[in-house]
Design an enzyme around this catalytic site. Structure first.
Site, PDB file in Angstrom:
ATOM      1  N   SER A   1       7.191   6.938   2.067  1.00  0.00           N
ATOM      2  CA  SER A   1       6.541   8.248   2.112  1.00  0.00           C
ATOM      3  C   SER A   1       7.027   9.130   0.957  1.00  0.00           C
ATOM      4  O   SER A   1       6.902   8.756  -0.205  1.00  0.00           O
ATOM      5  CB  SER A   1       6.786   8.891   3.473  1.00  0.00           C
ATOM      6  OG  SER A   1       5.955  10.002   3.680  1.00  0.00           O
TER       7      SER A   1
ATOM      8  N   ASP B   1      -2.885   4.898   8.485  1.00  0.00           N
ATOM      9  CA  ASP B   1      -1.856   5.904   8.183  1.00  0.00           C
ATOM     10  C   ASP B   1      -2.480   7.303   8.231  1.00  0.00           C
ATOM     11  O   ASP B   1      -3.345   7.622   7.423  1.00  0.00           O
ATOM     12  CB  ASP B   1      -1.268   5.637   6.788  1.00  0.00           C
ATOM     13  CG  ASP B   1      -0.028   6.473   6.507  1.00  0.00           C
ATOM     14  OD1 ASP B   1       0.069   7.606   7.020  1.00  0.00           O
ATOM     15  OD2 ASP B   1       0.848   6.004   5.762  1.00  0.00           O
TER      16      ASP B   1
ATOM     17  N   HIS C   1       1.962   5.414  10.076  1.00  0.00           N
ATOM     18  CA  HIS C   1       2.716   5.860   8.901  1.00  0.00           C
ATOM     19  C   HIS C   1       4.113   5.256   8.789  1.00  0.00           C
ATOM     20  O   HIS C   1       4.644   5.139   7.691  1.00  0.00           O
ATOM     21  CB  HIS C   1       2.832   7.384   8.919  1.00  0.00           C
ATOM     22  CG  HIS C   1       3.517   7.970   7.729  1.00  0.00           C
ATOM     23  ND1 HIS C   1       3.068   7.783   6.432  1.00  0.00           N
ATOM     24  CD2 HIS C   1       4.652   8.716   7.616  1.00  0.00           C
ATOM     25  CE1 HIS C   1       3.870   8.402   5.584  1.00  0.00           C
ATOM     26  NE2 HIS C   1       4.843   8.967   6.276  1.00  0.00           N
TER      27      HIS C   1
END
Length: 382
Positions: A230, A317, A356
């Site tokens: 991320s 995601d 995610h």
């Protein structure tokens, strides 16, 4: 005779018009009150409805005022937007002692503190491969540092925003990687967890560089891989670009749920949905991010990176849209800097539900890493 009849008629009309005498039970008085009571009953629902509508209208006006005020507040105080990018003040899970990784089931992990700069201290966890688990129990920091020189590869893990190095999904990934035979070294950037300092993109990148150099000084010839997740993918590409420029690249770079750059990610983030079509969205919300010195330009960095690249991204995601990871891959795959190195993109289907941060659950992950890292070093394309 006519006059008398007229007088009788007038008296009769007066008598009819005059109020009737009341009986002892006052029954007539009660009957005369009934219309007034009925009228009051009709007024009460109307009054209630008017009161509810007035309160609802006042609430709508207040919400609209807040909605309009927030963009101006963000524009006037860019630090607010920086806080929303880093979310370092969100410490989840909160009630854990970062000095005791064993409380999270990491009995083969040691907690360190390193000092990248004056007045900056960062907390580090080092998890040894599962094969060394029994030997690691009860050992001190020196033993763990020496263990980096054992014949096992090392992964430097750079986590995303919010939370700490003790986040649940992060701990689960450390366990998976340890079981596959990797040392895992991770840390909290300055301003996160129990690390001291103020967060910034430059500071986060420097912290990562310091930990990388600390690992290389102890790992000998063992491969060192960098894994970013991320927001950590932005730190990872910043770091690897710098390492390549000084000609000390890592053995491979792994990006999990990456974006192209922070502006495109902020525009696509679910939090931005309510303002995405607000007039001047870029000026109000995205320009303050740039003003704060936050870019995390993965799309630019990959043009200067010369090492093998693996991108992992789940199609479902909700935080970093899948299309941003795919776009980054397309940029990297056509970049001249990668012409002598392997570039691979691995999607995870929506039906798997990895979203995610749950790619570590994939039973295919060990095979993916084994196949990729087994041929990661200087794979030439002919």
């Amino acid at each position: 005779m006519r006059k008398r009849n007229e007088s009788v008629t007038v008296e009769h009309e007066r008598a009819a018009a005059a109020p009737a005498p009341l009986d002892k039970g006052c029954s007539l008085r009660h009957s005369l009150r009934l219309p007034a009571a009925a009228d009051t009953g009709m007024k009460r629902p109307l009054g209630r409805r008017y009161g509810l509508w007035f309160r609802l209208r006042r609430l709508i006006i207040c919400l609209l005022g807040v909605y309009i005020a927030i963009p101006f507040l963000v524009k006037l105080c860019p630090a607010i937007q920086a806080k929303l990018v880093f979310l370092n003040f969100v410490r989840v899970p909160y009630f854990i002692d970062l000095k005791r990784p064993q409380d999270q089931g990491l009995n083969h992990t040691c907690n360190y503190y390193l000092q990248p700069e004056e007045d900056v201290t960062i907390g580090v966890w080092h998890t040894v491969p599962a094969a060394l688990w029994k030997n690691a129990r009860g050992k001190d920091q020196l033993w763990f540092e020496d263990a980096l020189g054992s014949s096992h590869p090392v992964i430097l893990y750079l986590h995303g925003n919010a939370g700490t190095r003790g986040g649940d999904h992060r701990v689960e990934l450390y366990k998976v990687l340890s079981s596959l035979g990797y040392h895992v070294v991770t840390f909290d950037y300055r301003g996160w967890g129990d690390s001291i300092g103020s967060p910034s993109e430059r500071g986060m990148t420097y912290d990562a560089l310091h930990v990388f150099d600390w690992i290389k000084a102890r790992s000998g010839d063992n491969p060192v891989y960098i894994w970013g997740h991320s927001l950590g993918t932005g730190v990872a590409t910043n770091l690897v670009r710098r390492l390549c420029e000084r000609e000390t690249p890592p053995d491979a770079l792994i990006l999990e749920s990456p974006f192209t750059n922070i502006r495109e990610e902020a525009r696509s983030h679910p939090f931005s949905v309510i303002y995405r079509y607000f007039p001047g969205f870029d000026w109000f919300f995205l320009d303050p991010i740039t003003t704060s010195g936050i870019k995390f330009a993965n799309d630019e960095n990959v043009k200067y990176i010369s090492c093998s690249l693996l991108i992992l991204h789940a199609e479902d995601d909700p935080v970093v849209p899948f299309h941003l990871g795919k776009k980054l891959y397309n940029i990297a795959a056509t970049s001249r800097s990668f012409r002598d190195y392997k570039v691979q993109f691995v999607p995870f289907h929506t039906d798997l539900g990895y979203r995610h941060k749950y790619i570590y659950r994939s039973p295919e992950l060990p095979r993916i890493l084994r196949e990729f890292l087994g041929v990661s070093e200087h794979e030439h394309h002919h």
